[in-house]
Design an enzyme around this catalytic site. Sequence first.
Site, PDB file in Angstrom:
ATOM      1  N   CYS A  49      -8.820  12.958  21.403  1.00 21.87           N
ATOM      2  CA  CYS A  49      -8.135  14.122  21.972  1.00 21.87           C
ATOM      3  C   CYS A  49      -9.095  15.303  22.154  1.00 21.87           C
ATOM      4  O   CYS A  49      -8.804  16.233  22.872  1.00 21.87           O
ATOM      5  CB  CYS A  49      -6.929  14.512  21.124  1.00 21.87           C
ATOM      6  N   ARG A  51     -12.526  14.802  22.988  1.00 25.30           N
ATOM      7  CA  ARG A  51     -13.658  14.491  23.859  1.00 25.30           C
ATOM      8  C   ARG A  51     -13.460  13.162  24.579  1.00 25.30           C
ATOM      9  O   ARG A  51     -12.775  12.270  24.088  1.00 25.30           O
ATOM     10  CB  ARG A  51     -14.952  14.414  23.051  1.00 25.30           C
ATOM     11  N   SER A 108     -17.671  18.364  16.022  1.00 20.27           N
ATOM     12  CA  SER A 108     -16.210  18.386  16.049  1.00 20.27           C
ATOM     13  C   SER A 108     -15.687  19.811  16.053  1.00 20.27           C
ATOM     14  O   SER A 108     -16.399  20.747  15.720  1.00 20.27           O
ATOM     15  CB  SER A 108     -15.659  17.673  14.822  1.00 20.27           C
ATOM     16  N   GLY A 188      10.231  14.958  14.739  1.00 24.06           N
ATOM     17  CA  GLY A 188       9.322  14.556  15.814  1.00 24.06           C
ATOM     18  C   GLY A 188       8.519  13.356  15.336  1.00 24.06           C
ATOM     19  O   GLY A 188       8.318  13.169  14.134  1.00 24.06           O
ATOM     20  N   GLY A 190       5.337  12.030  16.872  1.00 26.00           N
ATOM     21  CA  GLY A 190       4.136  11.849  17.682  1.00 26.00           C
ATOM     22  C   GLY A 190       2.973  11.256  16.907  1.00 26.00           C
ATOM     23  O   GLY A 190       3.078  10.969  15.718  1.00 26.00           O
ATOM     24  N   GLU A 191       1.842  11.125  17.610  1.00 21.74           N
ATOM     25  CA  GLU A 191       0.645  10.536  17.011  1.00 21.74           C
ATOM     26  C   GLU A 191       0.105  11.421  15.884  1.00 21.74           C
ATOM     27  O   GLU A 191      -0.269  10.956  14.808  1.00 21.74           O
ATOM     28  CB  GLU A 191      -0.414  10.363  18.107  1.00 21.74           C
ATOM     29  N   MET A 192       0.089  12.738  16.145  1.00 19.34           N
ATOM     30  CA  MET A 192      -0.403  13.714  15.170  1.00 19.34           C
ATOM     31  C   MET A 192       0.396  13.632  13.873  1.00 19.34           C
ATOM     32  O   MET A 192      -0.138  13.722  12.784  1.00 19.34           O
ATOM     33  CB  MET A 192      -0.272  15.105  15.804  1.00 19.34           C
TER      34      MET A 192
END
Lengths: 426, 271
Positions: A49, A51, A108, A188, A190-192
């Site tokens: 997410c 790069r 990063s 929720g 999501g991936e996070m």
Amino acid sequence: MQILVFGLNHATAPIEIREKFFIPEERIGNFIEDLKGKGLREVVVLSTCNRTEVYLFTEKPETDIKVLISSMVDFLKIEERWLEDYTYLLKNEDAYRHLLLVASGLDSMVIGEPQILGQVKDAYRIATFMNSTGYLSNKIFHRAFNIAKKVRTETKVGYSPLSISSMACEMAKRIFGDLRKKKILTIGAGEMTKIALKNFKKEGIEKVYIVNRTFANAKRLAEDVFGEAYPFSEMERLLLDVDLVLTSTGSEDFILKRDSILKIMKARKFRPLFIIDIAVPRDVEPSVNDIENVYLYNIDDLKELSQRHLSDRMREAEKAKLIVEEEVRKLPLLLKQIDVKPLILHILDYVERIRKEELRKAFSKIKDLDEEVREELEHLTSSIVKKIIHPHIELIKKNGSYEVLETMSMLFKFEEKYEKEDKGGQ
Amino acid sequence: MNLYFYYVAFAFYLLSSFFYLLYFAIGKDSIERPGFFFLFFASAVHLFSIIVRYFEAGYTPITNLHESLSFFAFCIGGLFIFIRHMYGASVLGSFVLPSISTIVIFSLFHSVEIRPLPPYLRSYYLPVHTVFSFLGNGAFFISFIVSIIYILTENYIKKKKIPPYAMRLPPLELLDRVNVRCISIGFPFLTLGIITGSLWASIAWGSYWSWDPKEVWSLITWLTYAIVIHRRLLFGWKGRKTAYMMILGFFSILVTFLGVNYFMGGRHSYL
């Protein structure tokens, strides 16, 4: 042989653009196949997410980079003008340095975060699986992994947990101490959320409840992280029970408002509640933080905290960069070691000389040779020699390891010595 | 003789304080261990000095300010050993130990000689009343320190600005738990202290309650802590509100214990 890296990262492109360049893991293979079809041989594609970068190892950089860029535009359906504004192209030393910095987490967004090394390893694994790595790329990537390890062990860059979800964990421990008897509600799926939940699981959190507007997604995430999925309507009831809340929905409006949380806190008798809001736009009304014993952290708070943690880590980062520089200085040697051109030229010349010599002897024995036959013999011998020598050359090109090069040098009496490879990072 | 042991205990307290302060500065567990070790020694020697003084004086040596402060320091040390054992909040030692040392120094500024016991103190209630009261005070002293740390910690968590030293402070929930434990130890002792005091007063002075300044202030103290318990159970006055009340309560103890002795006089002033 040259090393190139082409791509963009969090420093050069905003999230909206990075999203457009993002290649999901399952499509990276297709992209590599596409590139191979167009003549590129050694490519590694890294996409996270923060790069998207393509590492290219090639003999003909000018043409290959054009091929790469045009394929990227086609494959990702991106606008060409973005390339100029947001991307970078680095060569050789710069490219190698970049790879080392990325792998050791120094490039990063949150310096020193450990997840990136795993992502680089995954990217490399996919490339090997797609057969798009060669001698140079193998070597370069393995050395990069070693350097990343060295940076981790010899400096304190990655010493304390730094990523957003680790920071959330750290704050939860500041509030609750031991998380083993705590429960978390996730709104929720999501991936996070998954990454964060895995972090909390590692800390031994007792229960994970998941609610989501689409129940199926909640259920899938629940299976992934050993949580329990509940329908969205259960949210208020669960809020009475849990100690932590993690929200990451795509909702445009606040899901948790001050009034409802105040009501819930009264019912909980103000048992502390830690709310982590990692959604953008935010899910929780900011004034919720003013309620007694409620601690609300949004993604910016966590990012800022982990950055601040950095001040003394900056010094460590400098140390880490020295390690990287030391390695970068070895690159010319690395490239030279596997510069197989002289050997190949030598072999071709060597066999050609033999062929010519033998042919000359033969011609001198046979008299009154017809020009046509003479030409035919030239052709024939040349073709035989080429056929015999071809696998040798291929072997050198594909697997130019020290042993192969030395054997070939011995076989064909090549004078120049190949230096024994020194292991990276030791 | 008792003083000799008292000085030895004092030296151990100082050593322990030194290690606990160093522990806070450096944050390595290996530094806390000698600190705790010396505290343990200090407490043992301190207890011995009190016993020796008991035999030398012929009565329970909690009658004047020197003796009370000494016993107060001993109670705090003992309770801290207990709390550290139960909750492992060893960082608290970095605040508790210097306080104990200060109290001991303070006690040495007051007359240390053994005087004959005034007739109205000659009672079996002397040891009972004083021990209960100081155990209560000791527990509330620890909760006073815990509460200050709680408020500071809570403040930085709410404001999301974390100074580097703050990472060493115990987590909020632990501080709150220790606070509750301090109430659950301190409040019964305080209550018993007041009841035994009242019984003793009826024998010594002829009435259970005579609105003497010390009595009034101990009642105020008792009410303050009673409010904490009541509100906490009913309305969830957790964390910050409890902490504020505990600080208030301790100020009330200070007035009861020292203020009355120094400034208000009355039958309870024993200098």
